[in-house]
Design a protein around this motif. Structure first.
Motif, short mmCIF file in Angstrom:
data_model
loop_
_atom_site.label_atom_id
_atom_site.label_comp_id
_atom_site.label_asym_id
_atom_site.label_seq_id
_atom_site.Cartn_x
_atom_site.Cartn_y
_atom_site.Cartn_z
N TYR A 20 7.52 17.06 77.67
CA TYR A 20 6.78 17.12 78.93
C TYR A 20 5.42 17.80 78.75
N THR A 24 21.20 13.52 76.57
CA THR A 24 20.31 14.27 77.46
C THR A 24 18.85 14.03 77.07
N ARG A 32 17.61 10.64 78.21
CA ARG A 32 17.32 10.69 79.64
C ARG A 32 15.94 11.30 79.88
N THR A 33 15.61 12.38 79.16
CA THR A 33 14.27 12.98 79.28
C THR A 33 13.20 12.02 78.76
N LYS A 77 18.09 1.50 77.13
CA LYS A 77 16.70 1.17 77.44
C LYS A 77 15.67 1.76 76.48
N ASP A 126 13.13 8.76 78.71
CA ASP A 126 12.85 7.76 79.74
C ASP A 126 11.96 8.37 80.82
N ALA A 127 12.33 9.58 81.27
CA ALA A 127 11.64 10.20 82.41
C ALA A 127 10.19 10.54 82.10
N GLN A 185 22.73 8.75 81.04
CA GLN A 185 22.75 7.97 82.28
C GLN A 185 22.28 6.54 82.02
N SER A 218 12.75 18.75 75.32
CA SER A 218 12.28 18.32 76.64
C SER A 218 11.04 19.10 77.08
N VAL A 219 11.03 20.41 76.81
CA VAL A 219 9.85 21.22 77.14
C VAL A 219 8.63 20.69 76.36
N MET A 230 20.39 5.41 79.69
CA MET A 230 19.07 5.25 79.09
C MET A 230 19.14 4.92 77.59
#
Lengths: 268, 268
Positions: B259, B134, B137-138, B171, B140-141, B166, B255-256, B168
């Motif tokens: 971002y 998870t 994935r974050t 990558k 990458d995003a 997913q 993730s928080v 990532m």
């Protein structure tokens, strides 16, 4: 404390197994609390306790003994079980001798009360119990007022919801609407600004107006938010996706949005 | 495309099963990519492909046939398998006839290059593969530069890491340090501001200075961040906990923070 000893075949033990295995036909809003942490929340919140299953041989702490006595007082029925029975009924290792069957509170949309700066999360057709649980844990942490569920696909009493929420599924109020339009009407009547989490045609989540009552809508892991939410004409809110993945995990995106709203509301 | 047909007992099929079951002794950095989405990332990134297992009878799309041919060109070995064998080897339903065994790139801390505004996540002793996935994935995003792992408890090639990221995990660059002190020296040498995620004695995450190179350190699900990170004297960063849970899920908190750092860096 003297309790009648029961085994795996007793109806009280069968009910625990049915709940743990997420079978159908269990009594409404009934869940199994394992161990000290979850049973402390049961005691603290005062939710109704149907049954206590107590295994003194598997209790490691004095606190467990104290809580067992308190739960036995509160429970409609209390039984003693062997270590072997406990091992067959518990989902996690070492539940400190404590298993209880309790009932989540019922919250009613008609009487639910909000402050002027309320924060609500809507999950529409969310599928994975672990994601729902993780979100409830975040909702508790960021002081969200309640969860609204539409197109519900997973039970609030699912053992994985309780585990991944760290017991917060007992505490965080949740409202369940059979019909999306009823949820939309209810939010409108209660003067919520409603934002749909969707990066397409969206406003950057940092630039949104989070004043007043705010409701954030997230969708299912595979299909996103359902049509009626869009048809209602609500603003879309997006977290920029800078890489090659086209979405975030739903419990991540909802958490980023919830904390963004909280930060604006609290002036952080 | 004419390929030799093999069954479950063939060494190439056994290797797939060993990887899927997370057994020890599999070749370094080797993973199994299932289906179109993951195999497209394999082709796109140009990672080495050891083996293609192709089941034409289970391919639903023309794209799958095209990708199978491209993978066969790139693979050291390519075989055909039956639908029955595919069903036994695949973790998820309907992988569109495509299974490949490929190798993650090797990234070297000594030669890894950063911009002046780099964003790095450190996971110290993270245990649960789904949380690691998870987070990737974050990462990458939000355009993070790389993952640094210390006290590694889970393999980057674990099938659950690939699934929950997913794809990532193929990558997003990741660097693995055997010794925490080496990771700390490396971050200092590369002039990173390092922040430890920990609410105790912390600065509110909204008020932190995210300019320049930023590294965020998160710890294990049960024990948090290990001692040496604290001993190095880094600032702690906290996400306020307003409820009764004492922590967030680690992939949520990271993730928080990621971002938040990205929003500051990009002026959102």
């Amino acid at each position: 404390m003297e309790l009648q000893q029961i085994g795996l075949q007793h109806p009280a033990a069968s009910l625990v197994r049915d709940i743990q295995n997420n079978r159908t036909g269990i009594p409404r809003r009934t869940f199994v609390a394992e161990g000290l942490f979850e049973n402390n929340i049961v005691l603290e919140t005062g939710v109704p306790v149907e049954t206590l299953l107590w295994c003194p041989d598997a209790a490691y702490s004095d606190e467990a003994k104290k809580r067992a006595a308190q739960l036995a007082d509160r429970a409609r029925r209390a039984y003693q079980i062997s270590e072997k029975t406990l091992a067959r009924l518990a989902e996690r290792p070492n539940p400190d001798g404590l298993l209880s069957v309790a009932r989540l509170p019922d919250w009613d949309p008609a009487t639910f009360e909000f402050g002027d700066d309320a924060l609500v999360l809507v999950t529409d057709a969310l599928e994975i119990p672990g994601n729902l649980g993780t979100l409830l844990r975040t909702m508790d942490a960021c002081g969200a007022d309640c969860l609204v569920m539409t197109n519900r696909r997973t039970r609030m009493t699912h053992p994985k919801v309780l585990r991944s929420s760290q017991g917060m599924s007992i505490k965080v109020p949740s409202l369940d609407f059979d019909d999306v339009d009823d949820a939309i009407d209810w939010l409108k009547r209660n003067r919520f600004r409603v934002y749909i989490a969707d990066t397409d045609d969206s406003v950057n989540y940092r630039e949104l107006d989070y004043r007043g009552r705010t409701a954030l809508v997230v969708g299912s892991e595979r299909f996103g938010v359902s049509r009626p939410w869009y048809d209602a004409g609500f603003q879309r809110v997006g977290i920029p996706m800078l890489g090659s993945a086209d979405s975030l995990n739903v419990s991540v995106s909802a958490s980023v949005l919830l904390y963004e709203a909280r930060a604006h509301k609290n002036g952080w």
